[in-house]
Scaffold this active site. Structure first.
Site, PDB file in Angstrom:
ATOM      1  N   CYS A  41       0.835  -1.222   0.000  1.00 50.03           N
ATOM      2  CA  CYS A  41       0.000   0.000   0.000  1.00 50.03           C
ATOM      3  C   CYS A  41       0.864   1.264   0.000  1.00 50.03           C
ATOM      4  CB  CYS A  41      -0.966  -0.037   1.170  1.00 50.03           C
ATOM      5  SG  CYS A  41      -0.226  -0.530   2.739  1.00 50.03           S
TER       6      CYS A  41
HETATM    7  N1  LIG Z   1      -4.440  -4.103   4.984  1.00 51.64           N
HETATM    8  C1  LIG Z   1      -3.884  -3.418   4.002  1.00 51.64           C
HETATM    9  O1  LIG Z   1      -4.092  -2.193   3.885  1.00 51.64           O
HETATM   10  C2  LIG Z   1      -3.000  -4.103   2.997  1.00 51.64           C
HETATM   11  C3  LIG Z   1      -2.604  -3.380   1.868  1.00 51.64           C
HETATM   12  C4  LIG Z   1      -1.767  -4.003   0.922  1.00 51.64           C
HETATM   13  C5  LIG Z   1      -1.347  -5.306   1.121  1.00 51.64           C
HETATM   14  N2  LIG Z   1      -1.736  -5.966   2.247  1.00 51.64           N
HETATM   15  C6  LIG Z   1      -1.272  -7.346   2.403  1.00 51.64           C
HETATM   16  O2  LIG Z   1      -2.352  -8.211   2.077  1.00 51.64           O
HETATM   17  C7  LIG Z   1      -2.300  -9.383   2.893  1.00 51.64           C
HETATM   18  C8  LIG Z   1      -3.608  -9.491   3.662  1.00 51.64           C
HETATM   19  O3  LIG Z   1      -3.746  -8.334   4.473  1.00 51.64           O
HETATM   20  P1  LIG Z   1      -5.020  -8.065   5.382  1.00 51.64           P
HETATM   21  O4  LIG Z   1      -4.867  -6.694   5.890  1.00 51.64           O
HETATM   22  O5  LIG Z   1      -6.250  -8.453   4.662  1.00 51.64           O
HETATM   23  O6  LIG Z   1      -4.745  -9.112   6.569  1.00 51.64           O
HETATM   24  P2  LIG Z   1      -5.779  -9.696   7.626  1.00 51.64           P
HETATM   25  O7  LIG Z   1      -6.928  -8.771   7.765  1.00 51.64           O
HETATM   26  O8  LIG Z   1      -4.979 -10.031   8.834  1.00 51.64           O
HETATM   27  O9  LIG Z   1      -6.291 -11.049   6.940  1.00 51.64           O
HETATM   28  C9  LIG Z   1      -5.439 -12.145   6.724  1.00 51.64           C
HETATM   29  C10 LIG Z   1      -6.247 -13.299   6.156  1.00 51.64           C
HETATM   30  O10 LIG Z   1      -5.362 -14.424   5.965  1.00 51.64           O
HETATM   31  C11 LIG Z   1      -5.885 -15.544   6.687  1.00 51.64           C
HETATM   32  N3  LIG Z   1      -4.760 -16.334   7.194  1.00 51.64           N
HETATM   33  C12 LIG Z   1      -3.852 -15.954   8.118  1.00 51.64           C
HETATM   34  N4  LIG Z   1      -2.952 -16.965   8.307  1.00 51.64           N
HETATM   35  C13 LIG Z   1      -3.331 -17.985   7.503  1.00 51.64           C
HETATM   36  C14 LIG Z   1      -2.848 -19.294   7.265  1.00 51.64           C
HETATM   37  N5  LIG Z   1      -1.762 -19.776   7.879  1.00 51.64           N
HETATM   38  N6  LIG Z   1      -3.521 -20.085   6.377  1.00 51.64           N
HETATM   39  C15 LIG Z   1      -4.616 -19.625   5.751  1.00 51.64           C
HETATM   40  N7  LIG Z   1      -5.137 -18.384   5.934  1.00 51.64           N
HETATM   41  C16 LIG Z   1      -4.499 -17.584   6.798  1.00 51.64           C
HETATM   42  C17 LIG Z   1      -6.716 -14.959   7.797  1.00 51.64           C
HETATM   43  O11 LIG Z   1      -7.647 -15.943   8.222  1.00 51.64           O
HETATM   44  P3  LIG Z   1      -8.301 -15.883   9.709  1.00 51.64           P
HETATM   45  O12 LIG Z   1      -9.114 -14.625   9.763  1.00 51.64           O
HETATM   46  O13 LIG Z   1      -9.160 -17.098   9.765  1.00 51.64           O
HETATM   47  O14 LIG Z   1      -7.130 -15.863  10.646  1.00 51.64           O
HETATM   48  C18 LIG Z   1      -7.384 -13.800   7.063  1.00 51.64           C
HETATM   49  O15 LIG Z   1      -8.429 -14.264   6.258  1.00 51.64           O
HETATM   50  C19 LIG Z   1      -1.088  -9.214   3.813  1.00 51.64           C
HETATM   51  O16 LIG Z   1       0.013  -9.876   3.262  1.00 51.64           O
HETATM   52  C20 LIG Z   1      -0.857  -7.704   3.815  1.00 51.64           C
HETATM   53  O17 LIG Z   1       0.477  -7.343   4.068  1.00 51.64           O
HETATM   54  C21 LIG Z   1      -2.566  -5.403   3.171  1.00 51.64           C
END
Ligand SMILES: NC(=O)c1ccc[n+]([C@@H]2O[C@H](COP(=O)([O-])OP(=O)(O)OC[C@H]3O[C@@H](n4cnc5c(N)ncnc54)[C@H](OP(=O)(O)O)[C@@H]3O)[C@@H](O)[C@H]2O)c1
Length: 339
Positions: free
Chosen positions: A151
């Protein structure tokens, strides 16, 4: 209809992806998964989806997901988790758009330093494409594995790309001061991001050590054809979503503001999601809230070029950009489902 799979469906970016994909006229979601203990309706997790998507979200059962006929898998998973799963899809000919950082950095020693673990599938790094459509549209068209940008890097790189591509040799100093909303940290529980900790509060963190700095350096260096290093200082501010980056650039011979704005408008003339503001005008995060736009304002102050960039971290900074990449990979209109 193109069938797609969403992994990490219970997270912030996964939820945004689902909402964008449901509105996309060319796409059907065939499977959703997370780290979930037992299958649960996604509409019970996110009641906003009741009657719209009542599909069950299950744990990552790769073979079952593949059987649903998905042709693209979106991995909205934490870094280090994506690289465990991406090869399983790729080996079956399913294209992957990974929202994590796992396939962004080409330098595996930088990956190890900033993400705390060695890379487990280096062999994919030579062909993974950095999914910033404004710079790599042609490469994205033929990609099998997209490393969706971070981001902060999305806002920072788009804010600097025109300047770097034309004036890299003249740059003497490059500082990026950045702010993010709390969703940038993901949906998982974390005391530091509790309401009482975040409300009426702000802080700088990982000054000069943030994992997005090498990503910004990598892409700006590639554009410049020379080594570029930025000083990157991120801050957390008490809003739910939005990123604002301010870049300060010290340059040998400062062009006029009007010349800079023309340079930026020309550079982005074919980019449907970058809006360059006229002289004296600067973007705010609410201008890009829930949209896939990156808005940019430029001026000169105290001998420095100052560039302000704004995105919604969950849309242009993650899920919207992932859909934009899918559109380009599949030959859909680049703006389909996003405007
Ligand atoms: N948030 C942002 O603004 C943003 C922007 C750009 C990129 N990103 C990247 O995008 C990715 C997701 O970000 P997010 O903010 O959506 O994170 P998040 O809200 O913490 O969601 C993570 C997701 O991954 C699942 N997960 C975690 N560990 C897992 C495993 N071992 N096996 C299978 N599923 C698993 C979680 O499931 P549970 O809920 O069941 O634990 C949840 O559905 C990250 O790599 C982050 O760095 C995020």
């Amino acid at each position: 209809m193109l069938k797609v799979i969403v992994c990490g469906a219970t997270g912030y970016t996964g939820f945004e992806l689902i909402k964008l994909l449901l509105k996309h006229p060319e796409v059907e979601i065939s499977a959703i998964s997370a780290k979930i203990e037992k299958p649960e309706r996604i509409s019970d997790i996110f009641p906003e989806l009741k009657g719209i998507l009542d599909m069950h979200c299950d744990e990552m059962k790769i073979q079952d997901m593949i059987k649903t006929g998905g042709r693209i898998a979106f991995l909205a998973l934490p870094h280090r988790v994506s690289m465990e799963f991406a090869p399983h899809f790729l080996e079956k000919g399913i294209k992957v758009i990974d929202l994590s950082a796992d396939f962004r950095l080409k330098d595996t020693s930088a990956y190890e330093k900033y993400y705390g673990q060695g890379h487990k599938c280096k062999e994919y790094l030579a062909t993974s494409v950095y999914g910033l459509p404004e710079l790599y549209n042609d490469k994205i068209k033929g990609a099998k594995l997209i490393a969706n940008p971070g981001c902060y890097p999305t806002a920072a790189i788009l804010s600097l790309a025109p300047l770097i591509s034309k004036k890299a040799g003249d740059i003497k100093e490059l500082i990026i001061d950045a702010k993010t909303g709390v969703t940038g940290a993901g949906r998982k529980a974390n005391l530091a991001f509790n309401f009482a900790e975040v409300a009426e509060n702000m802080w700088a963190y990982k000054i000069g050590t943030h994992q997005h700095a090498p990503e910004i350096d990598q892409e700006l260096s590639a554009l410049a054809g020379q080594n570029i290093k930025v000083l990157f200082v991120p801050h957390l501010v008490p809003v739910k979503r939005g990123i604002l980056t301010t870049a300060y650039v010290k340059i040998k011979k400062c062009p006029a503001v009007s010349e800079l704005i023309k340079l930026y408008k020309d550079f982005y003339k074919s980019a449907p999601f970058v809006r360059v503001y006229d002289e004296g005008k600067f973007p705010q995060t609410k201008d890009v809230y829930y949209s896939n736009f990156c808005d940019i304002g430029i001026t000169i102050a105290e001998g420095r070029i100052v560039i302000v960039g704004c995105i919604d971290n969950l849309i242009k900074g993650a899920s919207g950009q992932a859909v934009q990449n899918m559109n380009i990979m599949c030959g859909f209109k680049e703006t389909q489902g996003l405007l």
